[in-house]
Enzyme design. Structure first.
Site, PDB file in Angstrom:
ATOM      1  N   GLU A 236      67.596   6.531  66.193  1.00 14.35           N
ATOM      2  CA  GLU A 236      66.924   5.242  66.324  1.00 14.35           C
ATOM      3  C   GLU A 236      65.828   5.201  65.270  1.00 14.35           C
ATOM      4  O   GLU A 236      64.755   5.766  65.448  1.00 14.35           O
ATOM      5  CB  GLU A 236      66.345   5.081  67.731  1.00 14.35           C
ATOM      6  N   CYS A 271      59.254  -0.247  65.497  1.00 21.35           N
ATOM      7  CA  CYS A 271      60.460  -0.237  64.677  1.00 21.35           C
ATOM      8  C   CYS A 271      61.090  -1.620  64.549  1.00 21.35           C
ATOM      9  O   CYS A 271      61.775  -1.902  63.561  1.00 21.35           O
ATOM     10  CB  CYS A 271      61.482   0.750  65.240  1.00 21.35           C
TER      11      CYS A 271
END
Length: 502
Positions: A236, A271
């Site tokens: 991720e 993110c």
């Protein structure tokens, strides 16, 4: 403490090897496979959150100066005092546990699969089995959620595991190391604190899966280490997530959503945070004016004094962001913000207009409170700008134009897409969350978390009846023709073959 005692507490390759062997023995015992064990651990995670909400919020504040509301909403749980708008904004840890508890029995059930005439009579199913011993390496920006949300998936799937929290969020890491052994099965779920050497020792081991959240540089190291053992990975990562802003929209709502998605998410240290905006020359000034107005409404005239903005995680990241902002071709493009407080690691929300595409700020993920705006002639030109770089973790579009929405979804490759909002796709547990290309591989959230830590085992059941001679030698031309017909599973083709018509 003596040198001898210090050496005994060092977590090295030997200690990591011993740890993984212990976990492998526990997994082999079958303890974690039971439905009851999984449910008990998930309920214990919820209990831990309930009983230590204040401790968790305090740790997050120590690490990142997170506002308490942001910690509760984004990382821990849905409090009854929190406005509903925040409740739906993002999937949180308690919601993940509650969903898993509700759905786990269904997730664990074998899935029926169709069979063909080739194996008639038969039945088949897909069985979800735990992978074994897994490693979870979490990030510092949401150190509680990004540690325990993958853990929920690993527990739900029935694995044993090691959690390695980020050393860049030491207060949260220490709290996790203290609380998890108190609430969870310490024989099956371990926490290893430390920095590079401890992580390296863990990566030397053979795991059945590695789940890493962080940046691409470390992601490459994780993937290289995993390759030595052919270990599957979930990475991720992040990337430069774009926001395309069309004209003819409700500009106030759009800018408010951009602001909350950028500065309200850990001051840009997320993110899925908007990395840059693309809009047309005709609309840029209106957009900037609206952003300025709403930013002042949210954070006041001096945002460095606002208690609703997180600080930069450490001095290294502060210096990195300062370097991006002070580049000659960029420093003159600031139209709002730019103020800094190095002593308190604070940088004000900063907007830069018409930034050159070859500047440093456009070459790497910003991961901070700086928001460049790029100018294009036509909004459709945005697709080429986005696709000229690496594939982002998220891509956003604000428009009322149906054709533009369709073009955006079809033309832009990203981990996930949201139209007319920021980050809200994370709140939908039926959608997978993950990257593509350099923004990551694999996905999780909801059942996708269970699947990420499971092996889908195919199972075929047959009896001793219906044994066909055609599968055995000698292989005559007639047998070959019939076998080919059976593989099509088309009754008409099979009938013609049996009658010698094909």
């Amino acid at each position: 403490m003596s040198t001898e005692e210090e050496n005994q507490t060092v977590f090295d390759v030997a200690a990591a090897s011993m740890l993984t062997e212990e976990l492998r023995d526990v997994f082999a015992s079958g303890k974690t496979r039971s439905y009851e064990w999984r449910i008990s651990q998930l309920k214990s995670v919820i209990k831990m959150c309930d009983e230590h909400e204040e401790d968790i919020a305090d740790a997050l504040h120590q690490d990142l100066s997170k506002p308490k509301l942001e910690s509760i909403v984004y990382e821990v749980l849905v409090s009854s005092e929190v406005d509903w708008w925040y409740v739906v904004q993002i999937s949180m840890l308690k919601n993940s546990c509650a969903l898993a508890i509700k759905e786990l029995k269904q997730w664990m059930m074998p899935e029926k699969a169709k069979t063909s005439l080739l194996t008639f009579p038969s039945s088949a199913e897909i069985v979800s089995e735990p992978l074994g011993v897994v490693l979870i390496i979490s990030a510092w920006n949401y150190p509680f959620l990004l540690s325990l949300d993958p853990l929920v998936g690993a527990i739900s799937a029935g694995n044993t595991m090691v959690l390695k929290p980020s050393e860049l969020s030491p207060a949260t890491s220490s709290l996790l190391a203290k609380l998890l052994p108190e609430y969870l099965d310490v024989s099956s779920i371990k926490v290893v604190e430390g920095a590079v050497s401890e992580t390296s020792a863990l990566l030397e081991q053979k795991w059945d899966k590695i789940f890493y959240t962080g940046n691409g540089r470390v992601g490459r190291i994780v993937m290289a280490a995993a390759a030595k053992h052919l270990t599957p990975v979930v990475l991720e990562l992040g990337g430069k997530s774009p926001v395309v802003v069309d004209s003819g929209i409700d500009l106030q709502i759009a800018t408010r959503r951009i602001i909350v998605g950028k500065w309200g998410c850990n001051n840009g240290q997320a993110c899925i945070s908007p990395d840059y905006i693309i809009t047309t020359k005709d609309y840029a000034d209106k957009l900037v004016d609206s952003l300025k107005k709403e930013l002042e409404t949210f954070y006041g005239e001096n945002p460095l004094e606002s208690k609703d903005i997180s600080r930069i995680v450490n001095s290294n990241h502060f210096s990195r962001l300062t370097k991006l902002l002070d580049e000659d071709k960029v420093s003159g493009k600031i139209v709002y913000g730019g103020e800094r407080d190095e002593a308190n690691l604070k940088i004000a929300p900063t907007i830069l207009l018409d930034v050159p595409r070859d500047s440093l700020i456009m070459k790497e993920e910003i991961f901070g409170p700086l928001l460049p705006i790029l100018i294009v002639s036509e909004i459709e030109d945005s697709w080429d700008v986005i696709n000229s770089g690496t594939k982002p973790l998220a891509a956003y579009l604000f428009t009322n134009n149906k054709k533009l929405k369709e073009q955006f979804v079809m033309s832009v490759s990203a981990g996930g897409v949201a139209i007319n909002d920021i980050a809200m796709h994370l709140a939908i547990h039926t959608l997978p969350f993950g990257g593509v290309g350099e923004s990551g591989t694999g996905s999780y959230h909801g059942k996708f978390s269970f699947d990420a830590f499971s092996h889908k085992k195919s199972v075929l059941y047959r009896s001793f009846t219906g044994d066909a001679a055609l599968r055995y030698p000698p292989y005559t031309l007639g047998k070959i023709r019939l076998m080919k017909a059976l593989m099509t599973s088309n009754l008409w083709t099979i009938l013609r073959t049996l009658l010698g018509l094909s």
